[in-house]
Design an enzyme around this catalytic site. Structure first.
Site, short mmCIF file in Angstrom:
data_model
loop_
_atom_site.label_atom_id
_atom_site.label_comp_id
_atom_site.label_asym_id
_atom_site.label_seq_id
_atom_site.Cartn_x
_atom_site.Cartn_y
_atom_site.Cartn_z
CG HIS A 1 -1.02 1.32 -3.30
ND1 HIS A 1 -2.25 1.27 -2.84
CD2 HIS A 1 -0.77 0.03 -3.87
CE1 HIS A 1 -2.87 0.09 -3.00
NE2 HIS A 1 -1.88 -0.75 -3.67
CG ASP B 1 -2.19 0.80 0.73
OD1 ASP B 1 -2.29 1.98 0.59
OD2 ASP B 1 -3.45 -0.03 1.06
#
Length: 368
Positions: A229, A207
């Site tokens: 991410h 993430d």
């Protein structure tokens, strides 16, 4: 255990025979300032009065927090050996810090191991097992966390709500989650903070490497991010505090990640993002977007329809370079009408992917 306590009892027992010499009293005071604990309950219940706390191979029981949020001002906390946690489905956190002028560090070779694979099911915080947040660095003031080695957190690693906090040379390694269902394993989540300085971090996860949801005077520099991410602002909006101001993200690399640079604001919410600078960011192996800035998030996903309630102003993108995968988009900008302004866009050189045909309301100076 708190061995200094045993010394204190022995000294008291000798009072009946003779009063201790002044040097012995001084000795006792000095020794009682350092406390070594081998159980989480000892550390939580007996930390008061310790100027240095050593956490020696702590095994935190299932469903409990290693809570060091009420230590004396000026305390130094040291992790020794391997810190582990019992398994239970609950929201956590597994560790909590707080206080003023606190120093948190580890001895050589120490590791804080969340053994996250016991919770990983590919759903993160979106469903499946209830997974504990890992570490709360909340209510810390004028403090430093340095050199921690963190491994395999169930979900988000370090949540920051602090004032004047330095996080130096932190390693968060959730790479085992790549093939084992790790999800929502953010590195650093920052909110409601003033003065947060993250330097030299290494984050391997699934993430955001860093996600700044609110706060001001925030710096992330010298970071190495992979697998996740990217370097994110937001999503901003829909919280108690919805202002992000004066943020610098610089001299960092993002590899094998979904995004490189990302700013996202919430659909139909209010707030502001201002005075944000990304500079000297190197990208490689990006699978979705090199740079993505969008004002359309709702329930954690883009809607494709931007709104203007969270303007993005005084943004600088300077020296963001590198490569994305062939089916990735190099730059995507989706702004509401007039809600993105005063941008500086220099030295952006992202290659290898596609040009977006869906950009909207790109401010003067930027390119999409």
């Amino acid at each position: 255990m708190r061995s200094v306590k045993l010394f204190g009892l022995a000294a008291l027992g000798s009072l009946g025979a003779a009063a201790p010499a002044p040097s012995r009293v001084s000795d006792l005071t000095k020794r009682s300032s350092t406390c070594t604990f081998t159980a989480a309950s000892q550390a939580t219940e007996s930390a008061s009065g310790c100027s240095e706390i050593v956490l020696d191979n702590i095994e935190v029981p299932a469903g409990e927090t290693l809570d060091l949020s009420d230590v004396d001002d000026g305390t130094t906390i040291v992790f020794e050996g391997t810190t582990t946690f019992g398994y239970k489905e609950w929201s956590g956190p597994l560790i909590r810090f707080g206080g003023k002028d606190i120093t948190i560090k580890q001895n050589s070779g120490a590791v804080i191991d969340g053994e996250g694979s016991r919770w990983w099911d590919g759903e993160g915080t979106n469903g499946g097992k209830t997974k504990p947040k890992f570490m709360y660095a909340h209510s810390l003031e004028d403090s430093t966390i340095t050199g921690l080695s963190i491994k395999n957190t169930p979900v988000q690693a370090i949540s920051v709500q602090a004032t004047n906090l330095y996080l130096i040379d932190i390693t968060i390694d959730n790479s085992d989650g790549d093939d084992n269902g790790g999800h929502n394993t953010d590195g650093f989540d920052i909110s409601e903070s003033t003065g947060v300085y993250i330097r030299g971090a290494t984050v391997k996860n699934q993430d955001d490497c860093i996600a700044i949801n609110s706060g001001e005077n925030i710096e992330f520099s010298g970071g190495t991010c992979s697998g996740g991410h990217g370097l994110s602002i937001g999503s901003v909006g829909g919280r108690d505090d919805n202002t992000v101001k004066n943020v610098t993200i610089t001299d960092s690399t993002v590899t094998d990640s979904a995004n490189g640079v990302r700013i996202k604001t919430v659909y139909d919410a209010t707030g502001s993002v201002s005075q944000v600078t990304y500079s000297n960011i190197k990208l490689s192996g990006i699978t979705d977007y090199g740079i993505v800035i969008e004002q359309d998030y709702e329930n954690g996903s883009p809607t494709g329809t931007p709104t203007t309630g969270v303007p993005i102003t005084d943004l600088t993108i300077d020296g963001v370079t590198g490569t994305v995968e062939s089916d990735a988009v190099e730059v995507y900008i989706l702004c509401g009408d007039g809600s993105c302004s005063d941008w500086t866009w220099e030295g952006v050189d992202i290659t290898g992917g596609e040009k977006s045909s869906k950009c909207e309301n790109v401010p003067s100076g930027a390119s999409c």
